[in-house]
Design an enzyme around this catalytic site. Structure first.
Site, PDB file in Angstrom:
ATOM      1  N   ASP A   1       0.136  -3.085  10.518  1.00 55.69           N
ATOM      2  CA  ASP A   1      -1.177  -3.618  10.173  1.00 55.69           C
ATOM      3  C   ASP A   1      -2.248  -2.825  10.865  1.00 55.69           C
ATOM      4  OD1 ASP A   1      -2.241  -6.045   8.652  1.00 55.69           O
ATOM      5  OD2 ASP A   1      -0.109  -6.410   9.007  1.00 55.69           O
TER       6      ASP A   1
ATOM      7  N   HIS B   1      -3.974   6.802  13.651  1.00 53.50           N
ATOM      8  CA  HIS B   1      -3.592   5.596  14.373  1.00 53.50           C
ATOM      9  C   HIS B   1      -2.191   5.158  13.949  1.00 53.50           C
ATOM     10  CE1 HIS B   1      -5.691   5.082  10.660  1.00 53.50           C
ATOM     11  NE2 HIS B   1      -5.122   3.910  10.473  1.00 53.50           N
TER      12      HIS B   1
ATOM     13  N   ASN C   1       0.829  -1.203   0.000  1.00 51.79           N
ATOM     14  CA  ASN C   1       0.000   0.000   0.000  1.00 51.79           C
ATOM     15  C   ASN C   1       0.872   1.266   0.000  1.00 51.79           C
ATOM     16  OD1 ASN C   1      -1.634   2.149   0.751  1.00 51.79           O
ATOM     17  ND2 ASN C   1      -2.958   0.883   2.038  1.00 51.79           N
TER      18      ASN C   1
ATOM     19  N   GLY D   1      -8.294   3.489   1.247  1.00 56.06           N
ATOM     20  CA  GLY D   1      -9.038   2.535   2.066  1.00 56.06           C
ATOM     21  C   GLY D   1     -10.372   3.088   2.558  1.00 56.06           C
TER      22      GLY D   1
ATOM     23  N   GLY E   1       0.078   4.270  -0.019  1.00 49.32           N
ATOM     24  CA  GLY E   1      -0.462   5.298   0.890  1.00 49.32           C
ATOM     25  C   GLY E   1       0.172   5.166   2.272  1.00 49.32           C
ATOM     26  N   LYS E   2       0.405   3.921   2.709  1.00 49.39           N
ATOM     27  CA  LYS E   2       1.012   3.690   4.010  1.00 49.39           C
ATOM     28  C   LYS E   2       2.481   4.107   4.003  1.00 49.39           C
ATOM     29  CE  LYS E   2      -0.122  -0.325   6.003  1.00 49.39           C
ATOM     30  NZ  LYS E   2      -0.754  -1.649   6.301  1.00 49.39           N
TER      31      LYS E   2
END
Ligand code: ITT
Length: 221
Positions: free
Chosen positions: A76, A206, A11, A161, A13-14
């Site tokens: 995660d 988060h 991902n 997401g 974006g992460k």
């Protein structure tokens, strides 16, 4: 000299969010790309178990192998909706790829109210993240939570997401979430993560909290 952190994720974006956070601290975040299907995400009950399993599988793919001075990061996350007993939780990737944001909104159709405060209570949810970092055989975990609620409609923007349907609760001056109906100095003014910039999202994220938690345990760069 910058330390390399290999981030195992599919991902981008992460990766952007982690680099935004770690680059100023002297870490060079690089995406560890492995062929599709190489890493199997186990169907287990907790994000920690998922992250640990992915670290163990990824070690074989880090340049330099287990002898490397580099760090290996896995992170995660999942969306836990209170009215659905925590679903999709550890099944968030699967839920996004199958029912998507629209399907999640449909599951909450019966929880609507014209009163925004009531809506935010009925549709409360959290993003939870666990970041796992491997360095020279040692494994560390960082945890982060973002409290909020599932919006009535999706809003598209910069995010990824479930960002289009998640609105974080306002935060007070100590970065603690406020109950719906209370307004804090850190606020999206009712906008979802999908409707705000990455910089804005970082104040609530988060992922940032999990990375911060890890940073306190990390070797200095
Ligand atoms: P990995 O390759 O790193 O596993 P992923 O996209 O599958 O990438 P996760 O398993 O951590 O990421 O996340 C589970 C799902 O939750 C996934 O579909 C994400 O898009 C979504 N998700 C995670 N963090 C999110 C965030 O900050 N905003 C919106 N959706 C998020």
């Amino acid at each position: 000299m910058n330390r390399t952190v290999w981030f195992l994720t599919g991902n981008p974006g992460k990766v952007r969010e982690a680099a935004h956070h770690l680059a100023p601290l002297g870490y060079d975040v690089k995406q560890l790309e492995v062929p599709n299907g190489t890493i199997v995400e186990p169907q287990v009950d907790t994000l920690e178990e998922v992250a640990q399993s992915k670290i163990e599988q990824a070690l074989a793919h880090v340049p330099g192998g287990t002898e490397t001075e580099d760090l290996l990061l896995v992170e995660d996350a999942g969306l836990f909706i209170d009215a659905l007993q925590g679903f999709p939780g550890v099944y968030s990737s699967y839920a996004l790829n199958t029912i998507g944001c629209t399907g999640v909104l449909r599951l909450l159709n019966h929880l609507e109210s014209e009163d925004t405060v009531q809506c935010a209570q009925l549709r409360s949810a959290q993003f939870q993240a666990v970041a796992a970092l491997w360095h020279k055989g040692e494994l560390m975990f960082g945890h982060g939570v973002c409290q909020g609620w599932i919006a009535l409609n999706a809003t598209e923007g910069e995010g990824f997401g479930f960002d289009p349907i998640f609105t974080p609760y306002d935060l007070d001056e100590f970065d603690e979430p406020l109950k719906p109906g209370n307004y804090g100095p850190i606020s999206t003014h009712g906008k979802t993560f999908g409707a705000i910039s990455l910089e804005e999202k970082q104040k609530f994220s988060h992922r940032q909290k999990a990375l911060n938690d890890l940073l306190h345990q990390m070797p200095s760069a």
